[in-house]
Design an enzyme around this catalytic site. Structure first.
Site, PDB file in Angstrom:
ATOM      1  N   GLU A 165      -6.762  -0.067   0.593  1.00  0.00           N
ATOM      2  CA  GLU A 165      -6.089   1.230   0.732  1.00  0.00           C
ATOM      3  C   GLU A 165      -5.831   1.387   2.213  1.00  0.00           C
ATOM      4  O   GLU A 165      -6.753   1.579   3.001  1.00  0.00           O
ATOM      5  CB  GLU A 165      -6.954   2.353   0.177  1.00  0.00           C
ATOM      6  N   LEU A 166      -4.546   1.309   2.583  1.00  0.00           N
ATOM      7  CA  LEU A 166      -4.190   1.241   3.995  1.00  0.00           C
ATOM      8  C   LEU A 166      -3.456   2.514   4.425  1.00  0.00           C
ATOM      9  O   LEU A 166      -3.749   3.589   3.944  1.00  0.00           O
ATOM     10  CB  LEU A 166      -3.369  -0.024   4.242  1.00  0.00           C
ATOM     11  N   CYS A 223      -4.842   9.626   5.223  1.00  0.00           N
ATOM     12  CA  CYS A 223      -3.836   8.647   4.802  1.00  0.00           C
ATOM     13  C   CYS A 223      -2.723   9.300   3.997  1.00  0.00           C
ATOM     14  O   CYS A 223      -1.569   8.871   4.065  1.00  0.00           O
ATOM     15  CB  CYS A 223      -4.488   7.536   3.979  1.00  0.00           C
ATOM     16  N   GLU A 282       2.868   5.416  11.398  1.00  0.00           N
ATOM     17  CA  GLU A 282       2.030   6.453  10.820  1.00  0.00           C
ATOM     18  C   GLU A 282       1.490   7.314  11.957  1.00  0.00           C
ATOM     19  O   GLU A 282       0.857   6.806  12.879  1.00  0.00           O
ATOM     20  CB  GLU A 282       0.872   5.851  10.035  1.00  0.00           C
TER      21      GLU A 282
END
Length: 460
Positions: free
Chosen positions: A228-229, A262, A359
């Site tokens: 899970e990035l 995230c 991001e």
């Protein structure tokens, strides 16, 4: 010391922990493997007793556990208490449902009897991030421990006290030594753990760069991984959306955990018919946040998790401006001491701007004025990430239709991407693969073994 907790509000060093020796690592691996031999044969009820007790301890002493989160990574104390409660919910969820999720599945076959049974794999290794120091651990540990696996965890080096508290939580709950092991390991030792034959699977939540390295190492050893990035979640606002409610959730979606999430709403894609009004109200709402000590319940804008994180985000803002974006600050100037970042809205971010594809992990939102929903979908999908996203509209069926076209693992209608024990969590593209939470989360690291009973007199 590599494992050190520093209060990001005032820079005070709270505690330091030495990295373990190779001998200590070997002892931990041997102990985990030995424990698995018995833990994997325990009944679901026996494993559930430990898991439920862990949830009970968290509910009995929430302030004790929450305080560590706020002191180590600057989370608002109210949000820390919410994280402790969510962590307990995850424990209870898997204690209540694991046996049902892993029931044998009979298969239709032309002759005899066939069934798929689920059995644990063994020792699992998790690499976990700092932004939700308990929730992230529970997502990995609770389903896998309930499935009969044992877990070893390398937590983020900036939250070592939270890491240790979680290991102690399992022990206090009655888990045998080796069911849950916290590891203060070096980068080199991380590779050794992944390579070790006793370790059967690896789960990582973290950056794209870290995920690439860990997955490559695990792949070379032919081991199952989940990743899970990062994410760059779009929040699409159509002209028929309830503006007041949408602005409220946009602020929450961008600012929860000081934007260090995230699935934060990092890109606001607002229809041009309401874009000006939305931007005005969104900025006004951000301006109403109060910077200060995250332990103070009146504070609504905490520092970021570290000075390094704040400096990284400041550099991204500067890069965006250098390439033509406009930065709109919101609110009074933030304190100059502590890892604070001024809430900022970036407009005019073109596809050529380097920040367009990055991001932004903090209280900074990219704002896009869109002409129609087709442009919104195009921009939403124009990213290497695919974790979450949301669509705000009064026409629910229309919102669902747009959601179907967004390339992500999760889409929410009229709410920013969020989490609950019963909802699968994970993404596509460079946001990773695999799922955590829900019934899917407990399926990732089990052996789905076919047992087929063929009649003795069956034809060859």
């Amino acid at each position: 010391m590599s494992y050190q907790s520093v209060n990001p509000y005032n820079g005070q060093v709270l505690a330091s922990f030495p990295e373990i020796s190779d001998a200590e690592l070997e002892d931990a691996l041997s102990r985990a493997q030995a424990t698995y031999e018995t833990w994997g044969r325990q009944t679901f009820d026996e494993r559930a007793a430990v898991t439920r007790r862990a949830a009970q301890i968290l509910r009995e002493r929430p302030d004790e556990f929450a305080r560590l989160l706020t002191m180590e990574m600057g989370k608002l104390i109210g949000e820390s208490l919410e994280e402790v409660d969510l962590t307990a919910d995850i424990f209870d969820y898997y204690a209540d449902n694991a046996e049902r999720f892993l029931e044998p599945v009979p298969l239709d076959t032309r002759e005899g009897e066939a069934v798929v049974v689920n059995s644990p794999l063994g020792v699992l290794f998790g690499v976990q991030p700092w932004n939700f120091p308990y929730y992230q651990l529970a997502r990995f540990a609770a389903p896998n421990v309930m499935a009969g696996n044992v877990v070893m965890v390398k937590h983020a080096s900036s939250v070592p006290q939270s890491a240790l508290a979680f290991e102690r939580l399992y022990r206090e709950a009655g888990a045998p030594d080796g069911v849950y092991t916290n590891l203060y390991v070096t980068k080199e030792q991380v590779g050794r753990v992944i390579d070790d034959a006793r370790v059967k699977g690896v789960a990582l939540t973290g950056s794209e760069a870290a995920g690439s390295v860990v997955a490559a190492r695990a792949g070379k050893a032919i081991k199952k991984t989940t990743l899970e990035l990062g994410g760059s979640d779009p929040l699409i606002v159509l002209p028929d959306a309830d503006l007041g409610r949408t602005v409220h959730w946009a602020v929450w979606g961008r600012m929860n955990n000081c934007g260090q999430c995230c699935v934060a709403s990092k890109r606001l894609l607002v229809h041009e018919q309401i874009a000006d009004k939305f931007l005005e109200e969104f900025r006004a709402a951000l301006s109403g946040l109060t910077a200060g000590d995250p332990m103070d319940e009146k504070t609504t804008l905490p520092p970021m998790s570290s000075q390094h994180a704040a400096d990284t985000l400041k550099a991204q803002i500067a890069e965006a401006i250098e390439h033509g974006a406009q930065a709109i600050p919101a609110g009074d100037p933030v304190p100059t001491t502590g890892a604070f970042i001024q809430p900022t809205i970036l407009t005019g971010v073109t596809r050529e701007n380097p920040v367009y594809g990055q991001e932004l992990f903090g209280p900074v939102a990219m704002f896009f004025r869109i002409q129609d929903e087709e442009e919104a979908i195009t921009i939403a999908n124009d990213t290497d990430y695919g974790l979450g996203g949301s669509v705000f509209t009064s026409d629910i069926e229309h919102g669902k239709a747009i959601a179907e076209r967004i390339e992500s693992g999760m889409i929410f209608i009229n709410h920013p991407t969020w989490t609950a024990p019963e909802l699968p969590f994970g993404g596509v593209k460079k946001s990773g693969y695999g799922r955590e939470l829900s019934w899917l989360g407990i399926q990732e690291f089990v052996n789905k073994k076919l047992i087929d009973v063929v009649p003795i007199d069956a034809s060859p």
